[in-house]
Design an enzyme around this catalytic site. Structure first.
Site, mmCIF file in Angstrom:
data_model
loop_
_atom_site.group_PDB
_atom_site.id
_atom_site.type_symbol
_atom_site.label_atom_id
_atom_site.label_comp_id
_atom_site.label_asym_id
_atom_site.label_seq_id
_atom_site.Cartn_x
_atom_site.Cartn_y
_atom_site.Cartn_z
ATOM 1 N N HIS A 158 0.829 -1.226 0.000
ATOM 2 C CA HIS A 158 0.000 0.000 0.000
ATOM 3 C C HIS A 158 0.856 1.266 0.000
ATOM 4 O O HIS A 158 0.327 2.360 -0.195
ATOM 5 C CB HIS A 158 -0.931 0.023 1.218
ATOM 6 C CG HIS A 158 -1.978 -1.041 1.202
ATOM 7 N ND1 HIS A 158 -2.877 -1.183 0.168
ATOM 8 C CD2 HIS A 158 -2.262 -2.038 2.084
ATOM 9 C CE1 HIS A 158 -3.672 -2.210 0.415
ATOM 10 N NE2 HIS A 158 -3.326 -2.755 1.568
ATOM 11 N N ASP A 204 -2.491 -10.344 -2.528
ATOM 12 C CA ASP A 204 -3.100 -9.908 -1.274
ATOM 13 C C ASP A 204 -4.588 -9.625 -1.534
ATOM 14 O O ASP A 204 -4.972 -9.268 -2.647
ATOM 15 C CB ASP A 204 -2.389 -8.637 -0.773
ATOM 16 C CG ASP A 204 -2.808 -8.214 0.624
ATOM 17 O OD1 ASP A 204 -2.094 -8.560 1.576
ATOM 18 O OD2 ASP A 204 -3.859 -7.532 0.761
ATOM 19 N N HIS A 206 -6.246 -7.154 -0.601
ATOM 20 C CA HIS A 206 -6.430 -5.731 -0.909
ATOM 21 C C HIS A 206 -5.633 -5.332 -2.144
ATOM 22 O O HIS A 206 -4.541 -5.852 -2.381
ATOM 23 C CB HIS A 206 -5.963 -4.872 0.270
ATOM 24 C CG HIS A 206 -6.642 -5.200 1.567
ATOM 25 N ND1 HIS A 206 -6.072 -6.029 2.516
ATOM 26 C CD2 HIS A 206 -7.844 -4.816 2.058
ATOM 27 C CE1 HIS A 206 -6.898 -6.140 3.555
ATOM 28 N NE2 HIS A 206 -7.982 -5.412 3.303
ATOM 29 N N ASP A 293 -4.735 -12.675 3.387
ATOM 30 C CA ASP A 293 -6.021 -12.193 3.892
ATOM 31 C C ASP A 293 -7.176 -12.579 2.955
ATOM 32 O O ASP A 293 -8.325 -12.203 3.194
ATOM 33 C CB ASP A 293 -5.999 -10.678 4.175
ATOM 34 C CG ASP A 293 -5.109 -9.890 3.236
ATOM 35 O OD1 ASP A 293 -4.693 -10.437 2.198
ATOM 36 O OD2 ASP A 293 -4.827 -8.703 3.539
HETATM 37 C C1 SP5 Z 1 -1.129 -5.151 4.007
HETATM 38 C C2 SP5 Z 1 -2.604 -5.153 4.247
HETATM 39 O O1 SP5 Z 1 -3.229 -6.208 4.134
HETATM 40 N N1 SP5 Z 1 -3.189 -4.014 4.654
HETATM 41 C C3 SP5 Z 1 -4.611 -3.948 4.859
HETATM 42 C C4 SP5 Z 1 -5.090 -2.720 5.557
HETATM 43 C C5 SP5 Z 1 -6.582 -2.672 5.658
HETATM 44 N N2 SP5 Z 1 -7.056 -1.655 6.529
HETATM 45 C C6 SP5 Z 1 -8.431 -1.218 6.538
HETATM 46 C C7 SP5 Z 1 -9.479 -2.237 6.233
HETATM 47 C C8 SP5 Z 1 -10.873 -1.735 6.481
HETATM 48 C C9 SP5 Z 1 -11.932 -2.640 5.922
HETATM 49 N N3 SP5 Z 1 -12.963 -3.072 6.789
HETATM 50 C C10 SP5 Z 1 -12.878 -4.446 7.263
HETATM 51 C C11 SP5 Z 1 -14.178 -4.944 7.834
HETATM 52 C C12 SP5 Z 1 -13.979 -6.308 8.478
HETATM 53 N N4 SP5 Z 1 -15.215 -6.836 8.975
HETATM 54 ZN ZN ZN Z 2 -4.258 -7.035 2.573
#
Ligand code: SP5
Ligand code: ZN
Length: 354
Positions: A158, A204, A206, A293
């Site tokens: 990120h 990943d 995300h 994840d």
């Molecule tokens: C490296 C990496 O995997 N970073 C991820 C950071 C995510 N941070 C915010 C996620 C917000 C999303 N909401 C999650 C709801 C879970 N029930």
């Molecule tokens: Zn992630």
């Protein structure tokens, strides 16, 4: 497979993050590394090698000097202003406002795009150690290793050239890919005529917004990402299918946003598409941004992958037959994280002797 460890990672251990508006214990915890190391040892992998921390000059290959100065001094400047750590923004210079970094609070908003990258006393040292592990992995491939795994923490995908966010400060995978690309493409031909160098595949959950942005206008690094659709999931503001690169990099970025609940079979079908794009590009090296994840029990994700899927993903990656560096990114289902990493790495090396 050589394993490189960011031995100083534990110096980054923030007490909390703000997740969807709520303060919660920091998901990206040092325990993640302990659990991965234990699983790899139990699975018979070689002991990890501690990599030296990345230097400022090495980091400047993909990060801006002003951002590196910020990261290196943010915590001491925060303290000197009488603020209690960790460094976390409370205002951002969004469009219509002025882009300043005059005081520590303004700098915090200038250089971070969310509330999940707090800077503590040891954060920069840990991030340098993490980047050092990825760079050591890249160097190992340049020296002839077929595979390497960089157990990076904090993660990196990120982080943009001048932005922290999403638990990331320095873009480990981008630093590794850039090192491999520079080693491959230094020559006297014009930039556009150089041979394809490196592909980055981001698995990943995300979208790897930082990696995408760093290479967006380059054609010597192909970036491909499989991730939750940003229309419903973090990082929300990048990662859509219509982002295909710009300038010389047009056509060298591929985003494959995926639906909630996707299972092993459909995920592996999307992976085949990603791997075909990489094979068509014909890189000399492959860097994997490996997040776990996507696991069905992950607290941050909504995909349905099983441990068996990671072995299949690794095998499909290994079948490309490219020198491959696997860089650790996310994965927060702590009890299963070690088994999932071991499964992926087992899969990657499973084709090595065929
Ligand atoms: C490296 C990496 O995997 N970073 C991820 C950071 C995510 N941070 C915010 C996620 C917000 C999303 N909401 C999650 C709801 C879970 N029930
Ligand atoms: Zn992630």
């Amino acid at each position: 497979m050589k394993i490189f460890l960011s031995a100083d990672h534990h110096r980054h251990d923030p007490p909390f993050e703000i997740l969807d508006g709520q303060p919660v214990p920091y998901f990206e915890t040092p325990r993640r590394v302990d659990i991965i190391l234990a699983a790899l040892q139990a699975a018979g992998f070689a002991p990890p090698v501690a990599a030296p921390p990345a230097t400022l000059a090495e980091l400047a290959a993909v990060h801006t000097p002003d951002y590196l100065d910020y990261l290196a001094h943010a915590y001491e400047r925060w303290q000197a202003a009488g603020l209690a750590g960790p460094v976390l923004p409370s205002a951002w210079p969004l469009p219509g406002l002025r882009l300043r970094s005059d005081c520590p609070q303004a700098a915090a908003g200038r250089y971070a795009f969310d509330l999940s990258a707090p800077i503590t006393a040891g954060t920069f040292a840990a991030a340098q150690a993490s980047a050092g592990a990825a760079l050591a992995g890249a160097t190992a491939l340049l020296q002839g290793e077929r595979f390497a795994y960089a157990l990076c923490r904090p993660p990196g995908h990120h982080a943009a050239a001048n932005l922290a966010g999403g638990y990331c400060f320095l873009n480990n995978a981008a630093l590794a890919a850039d090192r491999l690309a520079r080693a491959t493409t230094t020559g006297d031909t014009t930039w556009a005529l150089r041979a394809p160098a490196v592909a980055v595949l981001d698995i990943d959950y995300h979208h790897g917004n930082g990696t995408q942005s760093i290479f967006y206008e380059r054609n010597d690094v192909l970036t491909v990402s499989l991730h939750a659709d940003p229309a419903r999931e973090y990082p929300y503001f990048l990662g859509y299918a219509d982002e295909r690169g710009a300038g010389a990099g047009e056509g060298y970025n591929l985003n494959l946003p995926l639906p909630a609940g996707i299972g092993d079979r459909d995920y592996l079908a999307a992976l085949v598409q990603a791997l075909q794009a990489i094979a068509d590009y014909g890189p000399r090296y492959l860097v994997i941004s490996a997040g776990f994840d996507t696991f069905h029990a992950d607290p941050l994700g909504d995909f349905g992958l099983t441990t068996a899927a990671y072995r299949a993903i690794g095998a499909a990656i290994g079948q490309l037959g490219l020198p491959t560096l696997v860089v650790q990114e996310g994965g927060y289902a702590i009890e299963n994280l070690g088994a999932n990493v071991a499964a992926l790495l087992d899969g990657v090396i499973s084709h090595a002797h065929k």
